[in-house]
Design a protein around this motif. Structure first.
Motif, PDB file in Angstrom:
ATOM      1  N   TYR A   3      29.440 -26.198  24.286  1.00 35.73           N
ATOM      2  CA  TYR A   3      28.469 -26.211  25.184  1.00 35.73           C
ATOM      3  C   TYR A   3      28.162 -24.768  25.703  1.00 35.73           C
ATOM      4  O   TYR A   3      29.248 -24.284  26.318  1.00 35.73           O
ATOM      5  N   SER A   4      27.110 -24.349  25.700  1.00 31.32           N
ATOM      6  CA  SER A   4      26.577 -23.077  26.112  1.00 31.32           C
ATOM      7  C   SER A   4      25.291 -23.178  26.542  1.00 31.32           C
ATOM      8  O   SER A   4      24.782 -24.060  26.706  1.00 31.32           O
ATOM      9  N   SER A   5      25.031 -21.708  26.710  1.00 31.58           N
ATOM     10  CA  SER A   5      23.339 -21.406  26.805  1.00 31.58           C
ATOM     11  C   SER A   5      22.910 -20.236  26.438  1.00 31.58           C
ATOM     12  O   SER A   5      23.819 -19.124  26.491  1.00 31.58           O
ATOM     13  N   GLU A   6      21.784 -19.967  26.024  1.00 35.17           N
ATOM     14  CA  GLU A   6      21.349 -18.735  25.424  1.00 35.17           C
ATOM     15  C   GLU A   6      21.364 -17.603  26.499  1.00 35.17           C
ATOM     16  O   GLU A   6      21.207 -18.077  27.526  1.00 35.17           O
ATOM     17  N   GLY A   7      21.904 -16.523  26.144  1.00 34.64           N
ATOM     18  CA  GLY A   7      22.010 -15.537  27.037  1.00 34.64           C
ATOM     19  C   GLY A   7      23.309 -15.452  27.730  1.00 34.64           C
ATOM     20  O   GLY A   7      23.298 -14.380  28.705  1.00 34.64           O
ATOM     21  N   CYS A   8      24.030 -16.361  27.795  1.00 32.47           N
ATOM     22  CA  CYS A   8      25.379 -16.416  28.489  1.00 32.47           C
ATOM     23  C   CYS A   8      26.486 -15.632  27.763  1.00 32.47           C
ATOM     24  O   CYS A   8      26.955 -15.893  26.572  1.00 32.47           O
ATOM     25  N   HIS A   9      26.624 -14.381  28.376  1.00 35.08           N
ATOM     26  CA  HIS A   9      27.834 -13.548  27.767  1.00 35.08           C
ATOM     27  C   HIS A   9      29.126 -14.173  27.493  1.00 35.08           C
ATOM     28  O   HIS A   9      29.801 -13.866  26.360  1.00 35.08           O
ATOM     29  N   LEU A  10      29.461 -15.097  28.580  1.00 32.72           N
ATOM     30  CA  LEU A  10      30.643 -15.728  28.410  1.00 32.72           C
ATOM     31  C   LEU A  10      30.594 -16.560  27.075  1.00 32.72           C
ATOM     32  O   LEU A  10      31.602 -16.978  26.377  1.00 32.72           O
ATOM     33  N   CYS A  11      29.386 -17.286  26.906  1.00 39.83           N
ATOM     34  CA  CYS A  11      29.347 -18.209  25.910  1.00 39.83           C
ATOM     35  C   CYS A  11      29.430 -17.487  24.292  1.00 39.83           C
ATOM     36  O   CYS A  11      30.097 -18.131  23.268  1.00 39.83           O
ATOM     37  N   GLU A  12      28.859 -16.236  24.471  1.00 41.72           N
ATOM     38  CA  GLU A  12      28.814 -15.358  23.219  1.00 41.72           C
ATOM     39  C   GLU A  12      30.515 -15.030  22.840  1.00 41.72           C
ATOM     40  O   GLU A  12      30.926 -15.186  21.823  1.00 41.72           O
ATOM     41  N   ASP A  13      31.063 -14.812  24.011  1.00 37.75           N
ATOM     42  CA  ASP A  13      32.467 -14.508  24.064  1.00 37.75           C
ATOM     43  C   ASP A  13      33.346 -15.775  23.385  1.00 37.75           C
ATOM     44  O   ASP A  13      34.292 -15.393  22.514  1.00 37.75           O
ATOM     45  N   ALA A  14      33.226 -16.943  23.923  1.00 41.47           N
ATOM     46  CA  ALA A  14      33.655 -18.191  23.394  1.00 41.47           C
ATOM     47  C   ALA A  14      33.342 -18.317  21.961  1.00 41.47           C
ATOM     48  O   ALA A  14      34.427 -18.750  21.155  1.00 41.47           O
ATOM     49  N   LEU A  15      32.198 -18.119  21.571  1.00 39.31           N
ATOM     50  CA  LEU A  15      31.930 -18.282  20.112  1.00 39.31           C
ATOM     51  C   LEU A  15      32.400 -17.293  19.070  1.00 39.31           C
ATOM     52  O   LEU A  15      33.139 -17.671  18.214  1.00 39.31           O
ATOM     53  N   ALA A  16      32.312 -16.298  19.638  1.00 41.28           N
ATOM     54  CA  ALA A  16      33.308 -15.145  18.797  1.00 41.28           C
ATOM     55  C   ALA A  16      34.662 -15.520  18.579  1.00 41.28           C
ATOM     56  O   ALA A  16      35.333 -15.486  17.262  1.00 41.28           O
ATOM     57  N   LEU A  17      35.169 -16.089  19.545  1.00 37.97           N
ATOM     58  CA  LEU A  17      36.720 -16.711  19.435  1.00 37.97           C
ATOM     59  C   LEU A  17      36.935 -17.729  18.544  1.00 37.97           C
ATOM     60  O   LEU A  17      37.797 -18.087  17.555  1.00 37.97           O
ATOM     61  N   CYS A  18      35.816 -18.452  18.499  1.00 40.83           N
ATOM     62  CA  CYS A  18      35.854 -19.704  17.722  1.00 40.83           C
ATOM     63  C   CYS A  18      35.800 -19.296  16.191  1.00 40.83           C
ATOM     64  O   CYS A  18      36.304 -19.911  15.451  1.00 40.83           O
ATOM     65  N   HIS A  19      35.118 -18.155  15.901  1.00 42.56           N
ATOM     66  CA  HIS A  19      34.977 -17.791  14.615  1.00 42.56           C
ATOM     67  C   HIS A  19      36.127 -17.264  14.064  1.00 42.56           C
ATOM     68  O   HIS A  19      36.466 -16.799  13.069  1.00 42.56           O
ATOM     69  N   GLN A  20      37.311 -16.794  14.974  1.00 43.51           N
ATOM     70  CA  GLN A  20      38.373 -15.929  14.754  1.00 43.51           C
ATOM     71  C   GLN A  20      39.647 -16.907  14.760  1.00 43.51           C
ATOM     72  O   GLN A  20      40.460 -16.583  14.048  1.00 43.51           O
ATOM     73  N   VAL A  21      39.454 -18.442  14.646  1.00 51.91           N
ATOM     74  CA  VAL A  21      40.401 -19.294  14.715  1.00 51.91           C
ATOM     75  C   VAL A  21      40.691 -19.309  13.093  1.00 51.91           C
ATOM     76  O   VAL A  21      39.812 -19.567  12.336  1.00 51.91           O
ATOM     77  N   THR A  50      29.643 -27.277  16.578  1.00 54.88           N
ATOM     78  CA  THR A  50      28.346 -27.578  16.897  1.00 54.88           C
ATOM     79  C   THR A  50      28.135 -27.021  18.226  1.00 54.88           C
ATOM     80  O   THR A  50      28.641 -27.145  19.074  1.00 54.88           O
ATOM     81  N   VAL A  51      27.048 -26.006  18.214  1.00 51.58           N
ATOM     82  CA  VAL A  51      26.861 -25.409  19.426  1.00 51.58           C
ATOM     83  C   VAL A  51      25.686 -26.022  20.200  1.00 51.58           C
ATOM     84  O   VAL A  51      24.553 -26.181  19.618  1.00 51.58           O
ATOM     85  N   VAL A  52      25.829 -26.649  21.296  1.00 48.88           N
ATOM     86  CA  VAL A  52      24.863 -27.349  22.200  1.00 48.88           C
ATOM     87  C   VAL A  52      24.415 -26.602  23.367  1.00 48.88           C
ATOM     88  O   VAL A  52      25.250 -26.218  24.171  1.00 48.88           O
ATOM     89  N   ASP A  53      22.884 -26.005  23.247  1.00 48.61           N
ATOM     90  CA  ASP A  53      22.521 -25.331  24.357  1.00 48.61           C
ATOM     91  C   ASP A  53      22.262 -26.470  25.455  1.00 48.61           C
ATOM     92  O   ASP A  53      21.328 -27.265  25.543  1.00 48.61           O
ATOM     93  N   ILE A  54      22.837 -26.368  26.770  1.00 54.46           N
ATOM     94  CA  ILE A  54      22.937 -27.418  27.530  1.00 54.46           C
ATOM     95  C   ILE A  54      21.297 -27.258  28.356  1.00 54.46           C
ATOM     96  O   ILE A  54      21.144 -28.317  29.028  1.00 54.46           O
ATOM     97  N   VAL A  55      20.652 -26.268  28.367  1.00 57.43           N
ATOM     98  CA  VAL A  55      19.400 -26.134  29.045  1.00 57.43           C
ATOM     99  C   VAL A  55      18.434 -27.199  28.516  1.00 57.43           C
ATOM    100  O   VAL A  55      17.633 -27.789  29.002  1.00 57.43           O
ATOM    101  N   GLU A  56      18.722 -27.613  27.322  1.00 64.90           N
ATOM    102  CA  GLU A  56      17.801 -28.646  26.661  1.00 64.90           C
ATOM    103  C   GLU A  56      18.064 -30.127  27.020  1.00 64.90           C
ATOM    104  O   GLU A  56      17.398 -31.187  26.666  1.00 64.90           O
ATOM    105  N   HIS A  57      19.084 -30.158  27.745  1.00 61.63           N
ATOM    106  CA  HIS A  57      19.437 -31.652  28.109  1.00 61.63           C
ATOM    107  C   HIS A  57      19.859 -31.602  29.731  1.00 61.63           C
ATOM    108  O   HIS A  57      20.869 -31.069  30.099  1.00 61.63           O
ATOM    109  N   ASN A  58      18.933 -32.404  30.505  1.00 58.94           N
ATOM    110  CA  ASN A  58      19.341 -32.307  32.125  1.00 58.94           C
ATOM    111  C   ASN A  58      20.604 -32.650  32.319  1.00 58.94           C
ATOM    112  O   ASN A  58      21.309 -32.223  33.360  1.00 58.94           O
ATOM    113  N   ASP A  59      21.375 -33.668  31.461  1.00 60.34           N
ATOM    114  CA  ASP A  59      22.496 -34.296  31.985  1.00 60.34           C
ATOM    115  C   ASP A  59      23.690 -33.252  31.735  1.00 60.34           C
ATOM    116  O   ASP A  59      24.392 -33.118  32.559  1.00 60.34           O
TER     117      ASP A  59
END
Length: 79
Positions: free
Chosen positions: A8-26, A33-42
């Motif tokens: 769960y992330s949001s476009e333009g979130c530098h922490l989210c980009e860092d987390a995604l980069a770590l996921c690619h290092q596993v 699956t990356v989900v942009d929370i901005v598209e979902h009010n809940d």
């Protein structure tokens, strides 16, 4: 079968980009699956102040930021 996770992330979130980069290092393969929370009010209500959050598909357990590669790998390998 690959372990499935949702980041769960949001476009333009530098922490989210860092987390995604770590996921690619596993070292083990995962289905991510990356989900942009901005598209979902809940999801904005649930995660807005906490992103990035990684959720395991099979049990719903969540790993909240901040985490490092070692913590992430341990979380991914838990059964």
């Amino acid at each position: 079968m690959l372990n499935a996770f949702i980041l769960y992330s949001s476009e333009g979130c530098h922490l989210c980009e860092d987390a995604l980069a770590l996921c690619h290092q596993v070292p083990s393969q995962i289905l991510l699956t990356v989900v942009d929370i901005v598209e979902h009010n809940d999801l904005v209500e649930q995660y807005g102040q906490h992103i990035p959050v990684l959720q395991r598909d099979f049990d719903g357990k969540e790993l909240f930021w901040p985490f490092d590669l070692a913590t992430l790998c341990k979380f991914i390998e838990e059964k």
